[in-house]
Design an enzyme around this catalytic site. Structure first.
Site, mmCIF file in Angstrom:
data_model
loop_
_atom_site.group_PDB
_atom_site.id
_atom_site.type_symbol
_atom_site.label_atom_id
_atom_site.label_comp_id
_atom_site.label_asym_id
_atom_site.label_seq_id
_atom_site.Cartn_x
_atom_site.Cartn_y
_atom_site.Cartn_z
ATOM 1 N N HIS A 144 -23.808 -22.633 27.975
ATOM 2 C CA HIS A 144 -22.803 -23.233 27.087
ATOM 3 C C HIS A 144 -21.655 -23.867 27.887
ATOM 4 O O HIS A 144 -21.297 -25.032 27.673
ATOM 5 C CB HIS A 144 -22.306 -22.116 26.174
ATOM 6 C CG HIS A 144 -21.399 -22.520 25.061
ATOM 7 N ND1 HIS A 144 -20.034 -22.597 25.201
ATOM 8 C CD2 HIS A 144 -21.667 -22.824 23.764
ATOM 9 C CE1 HIS A 144 -19.499 -22.937 24.032
ATOM 10 N NE2 HIS A 144 -20.462 -23.077 23.146
ATOM 11 N N ASP A 191 -14.686 -20.573 28.558
ATOM 12 C CA ASP A 191 -16.075 -20.677 28.114
ATOM 13 C C ASP A 191 -16.949 -19.612 28.780
ATOM 14 O O ASP A 191 -16.429 -18.550 29.135
ATOM 15 C CB ASP A 191 -16.574 -22.112 28.420
ATOM 16 C CG ASP A 191 -17.585 -22.605 27.407
ATOM 17 O OD1 ASP A 191 -18.607 -21.917 27.221
ATOM 18 O OD2 ASP A 191 -17.375 -23.675 26.801
ATOM 19 N N SER A 211 -19.008 -26.691 19.107
ATOM 20 C CA SER A 211 -18.782 -26.441 20.532
ATOM 21 C C SER A 211 -19.008 -27.694 21.373
ATOM 22 O O SER A 211 -18.367 -27.887 22.390
ATOM 23 C CB SER A 211 -19.762 -25.386 21.053
ATOM 24 O OG SER A 211 -19.361 -24.101 20.706
#
Ligand SMILES: *[C@@H]1O[C@H](CO)[C@@H](O)[C@H](O)[C@H]1NC(C)=O
Ligand SMILES: *[C@@H]1O[C@H](CO)[C@@H](O)[C@H](O)[C@H]1NC(C)=O
Ligand SMILES: *[C@@H]1O[C@H](CO)[C@@H](O)[C@H](O)[C@H]1NC(C)=O
Ligand SMILES: *[C@@H]1O[C@H](CO)[C@@H](O)[C@H](O)[C@H]1NC(C)=O
Ligand SMILES: *[C@@H]1O[C@H](CO)[C@@H](O)[C@H](O)[C@H]1NC(C)=O
Ligand SMILES: *[C@@H]1O[C@H](CO)[C@@H](O)[C@H](O)[C@H]1NC(C)=O
Ligand SMILES: *[C@@H]1O[C@H](CO)[C@@H](O)[C@H](O)[C@H]1NC(C)=O
Length: 751
Positions: free
Chosen positions: A210, A145, A537
């Site tokens: 994220h 990630d 996601s």
């Protein structure tokens, strides 16, 4: 990567561009001296690391002329889970290399997009759920990630013992990263092109938000009182709060995530000993597993017993828009929970309308003057630009102290309005109603119908005014599939149903980075330990978390067994509410508690996947050599927990036989009988009609024969059927969706 940005047309464009650029794959227009990075795949896990690097230099020397040039050109050697390297090559050199002995595949290095927590209660996994604490604390989840925020409470190691003995990974101190603890036990970054990213930090630290978000959804500690400025208030926690986290940063703020870094991260995660890999990154998007770094990495992970869970993509609701679809990957689409965020707007005439989006700002006055962007262009601009409130297009003299009405062309105009001195923004545009954008200043997003109401009102009075209230949670019925969630069918294999499953991916609250404002927009002063994001996601780590939860009870289960347990126990969803039915939701919504007790599992080992690949025409590919592989039986040649029959003819019935084998993981003495659901025009028969088990881990085979009449000229994309194996007391129900797929209705060009 993706937090989803609602811009359907934009993502479609990217999708098409991906298609276009990938079809240029190794098509050579002469050697122009420009070198790009290519990935050269040379086969299975090597015997010794040093010898393997030599073979890389040797094969490359033959093409480049000298070993010095070869050494200079190699960017990275993959030496652990497979043999290969990334090197700077011209197209001509890449082409030559692809013909060299020992080279299996050469493909260009490309960049990929990235694709709270009330969600666990919503899914039926409350804090009080059955847990195997000892097992859970020895689970290591690997995330590929954008990095992680080590200071977050979600990753504090209070109460954690030393990392499990099986852990072989490492962790150092890096810039803005003070090292690991007993919760984050591994953190590395991969930036093999060596080019600094001015918007990012060469360190596993997360400047995007994220990776912090996905990590905490998967395995974050329970943190009470989490919220985004009071919104979505509650206890934020991951599926397996006692598990350990290893972060492999491959996605960079300005360039995204490259194939060579993704492959290096898989190689490292496998070597380090993670149990589950969660990857919320866009895949290849075109139908060939051989040149897909996520599929290749996940295949090697599968071979050593590690399940890879990946996001389906955010290119829905277009059909056939999936990005990660290899059968050894667990493909997760996004569903909505029973909560959406809306803001009330009151116009000066008393009319009340409503918009979507996350607006954390409460108004300070009862009403503000309102102006339309069309009526407020700056001198040097015309009303075309100011209609959309484009950057610098608004006249500060006109908009100062006012709310501005704009039509949507791009995100972030709330920042341009603020920059011009405006108080807030009412944006009008065509957006899906299920996905909220966070605003950096007072703003909300209305549809064109409501937009017309606002604009008519503005024209109806000399002193228009309005007010936008802080967003509120509104309750909606759930689950439903997110409009942005990528849809099947998989273009890579006609008889494999994808996506596999859906999990919550709309307005998810989870931990966030302190290094970025909530929107990242210029002038945004909102910082928060938790933020709300949407996207497949966000759905992916939910399912990775459930997989880790199951693994904490059954450490010896294979990746396919864990996946089967989750798929066959999913909560069915409503095809009336979700147009594309199984192509939108797969087996349905993940159900963690039921997944722990599946009764039967459909297992697949590495050889099984290889048989499938050989059946699909992948002779001697990156996945293995087909010369010694026995041909597999059945339409799909795979013991998959779902079934998909592609109609062959528009005139005659199509008949397909699916061969399956289930393993008893429930009580030793169990008898299962099948229940079939099928619409008219489809006949499904199962043989034998009972499976009598006498011990645990016993396997029984059966066949499912599906006879489907043609759909003719009908536009129907699919018909939904199912097979359920029920144990005699009804305690276990093992459900497999069976999809009849009509390829004639797919208008898109298929290769
Ligand atoms: C990162 O660390 C450096 C010092 O090592 C410091 O100057 C800088 O401000 C830090 N950056 C952030 C975004 O915290
Ligand atoms: C997939 O791509 C590889 C090149 O990377 C090519 O050699 C192979 O033929 C393709 N396979 C299929 C099934 O299209
Ligand atoms: C626009 O939004 C309003 C308010 O939420 C809603 O009632 C209406 O159905 C929407 N119209 C369209 C065309 O989506
Ligand atoms: C409102 O007036 C502007 C000009 O000031 C015009 O461009 C726009 O079309 C009008 N809107 C409506 C809905 O009539
Ligand atoms: C596959 O195996 C056969 C027989 O063992 C061998 O002749 C062939 O070279 C192998 N192919 C590759 C690509 O390794
Ligand atoms: C349908 O089946 C008949 C015989 O069963 C065969 O002759 C015919 O070619 C088939 N038609 C198509 C379109 O496959
Ligand atoms: C399984 O058990 C049931 C009930 O005892 C019996 O009726 C059936 O014949 C058995 N089937 C097989 C294949 O042994």
């Amino acid at each position: 990567m993706s937090m989803h940005k609602s811009m359907q047309h934009l993502s479609c464009l990217i999708f098409l561009l991906l298609f276009a650029s990938t079809s240029l794959h190794l098509v050579v227009n002469g050697d122009d001296g420009n070198k790009d990075i290519y990935i050269v795949y040379m086969g299975d896990r090597p015997v010794s690391e040093e010898a393997i690097v030599d073979t890389h230099i040797n094969v490359l020397s033959e093409v480049l002329g000298s070993s010095d040039e070869a050494t200079d050109s190699i960017v990275h050697s993959y030496t652990y889970s497979f043999s290969g390297f990334a090197a700077k090559l011209s197209t001509e050199e890449a082409k030559k290399l692809s013909r060299m002995e020992g080279v299996i595949s050469v493909f260009p290095n490309r960049y990929h997009k990235l694709h709270t927590t009330k969600t666990w209660d919503f899914l039926g996994l409350p804090r009080t759920a059955e847990r195997n604490m000892k097992g859970e604390s020895s689970i290591i989840v690997g995330l590929i990630d954008t990095g992680i925020s080590p200071g977050s409470e979600s990753f504090s190691d209070k109460g954690f013992g030393h990392p499990p003995a099986k852990w072989k990974g490492s962790c150092k101190k890096y810039a803005n990263f003070t090292g690991c603890n007993n919760k984050i036990i591994g953190a590395r970054y991969f930036k093999l092109d060596g080019e600094p990213d001015p918007a990012d930090i060469l360190s596993p630290v997360d400047v995007v938000g994220h990776g912090t978000h996905t990590s905490s959804t998967l395995a974050g500690n329970a943190v009470a009182g989490a919220s985004l400025y009071g919104l979505a208030k509650g206890t934020a926690r991951g599926a397996v709060p006692s598990a350990r986290i290893a972060m492999y940063k491959v996605c960079w703020a300005s360039r995204g995530c490259s194939d060579m870094d993704i492959l290096a991260a898989f190689d490292a995660a496998i070597k380090d000993g993670v149990d589950i890999i969660s990857i919320s990154i866009g895949g290849q998007g075109y139908p060939n597993y051989s040149a897909d770094s996520i599929a290749i990495g996940a295949f090697h992970a599968m071979k050593v017993g590690v399940l890879t869970v990946a996001s389906a993509g955010n290119d829905g609701p277009s059909i056939a828009s999936l990005e990660n679809f290899a059968p050894w990957i667990f493909t997760v689409g996004a569903s909505g929970i029973d909560r959406l965020f809306r803001s009330k707007v009151v116009l000066g005439n008393g009319r009340q309308v409503s918009g979507i989006g996350i607006n954390s700002f409460a108004p300070k006055k009862r009403l503000y003057p309102l102006v339309s962007g069309v009526d407020a262009p700056k001198d040097s601009y015309n009303s075309v630009a100011s209609r959309y409130c484009a950057e610098n297009s608004l006249d500060p003299e006109i908009v100062r102290g006012k709310l501005v009405y704009c039509e949507l062309q791009e995100w972030g105009v709330d920042s341009f309005v603020k920059e011009a001195g405006g108080i807030g923004t009412i944006l009008a545009g065509e957006v899906a109603s299920d996905d909220a954008q966070i605003f950096m200043a007072p703003a909300t997003m209305v549809n064109y119908t409501v937009g017309q109401v606002v604009s008519d009102y503005i024209n109806s009075t000399r002193t228009p005014s309005a007010v936008i209230y802080k967003s509120e949670e509104v309750h909606v019925s759930a689950p439903f599939v997110a409009s942005f969630s990528s849809r099947g069918p998989s273009l890579a294999s006609n008889n494999i149903l994808k996506p596999d499953i859906v999990a919550p991916g709309i307005d998810i609250l989870a931990a966030y980075t302190p290094l970025k404002s909530l929107t990242g927009l210029k002038g945004d002063t909102q910082y928060s330990k938790f933020s709300i994001m949407s996207g497949t996601s966000m759905a992916c780590p939910h399912v990775a978390g459930v997989a880790a939860y199951i693994k904490s009870f059954y450490p010896s289960w294979s990746p396919a067994a864990i996946k089967s347990a989750i798929i066959t126990t999913a909560t069915p969803m409503n095809p009336k509410r979700n147009n594309d039915a199984e192509f939108a939701y797969g087996a349905g919504q993940v159900n963690p508690k039921r997944a722990l007790h599946p009764g039967l599992v459909y297992d697949i080992d590495a050889q099984g996947y290889l048989q499938f690949l050989c059946h699909e025409g992948y002779k001697n590919s990156v996945f293995g050599n087909c010369s010694r592989v026995a041909p597999a039986k059945g339409v799909d040649a795979l013991n998959y927990p779902t079934m998909q029959l592609s109609l062959k003819s528009s005139r005659n019935a199509t008949i397909g036989v699916f061969r399956r084998r289930v393993t008893n993981v429930g009580p030793p003495n169990s008898i299962y009988t099948p229940t079939i659901k099928a619409p008219p025009g489809v006949q499904i028969t199962v043989k034998p009609t009972s499976l009598n088990f006498t011990r645990i881990n016993q396997m029984k085979s059966f066949s499912v024969t599906v006879k489907a009449n043609p759909l003719g000229d009908q536009q129907d994309l699919l018909m939904s059927c199912s097979l359920e194996w029920r144990s005699s007391a009804g305690k276990y129900i093992v459900t497999s969706p069976i999809v009849i797929y009509n390829p004639n209705s797919l208008s898109i060009n298929r290769q």
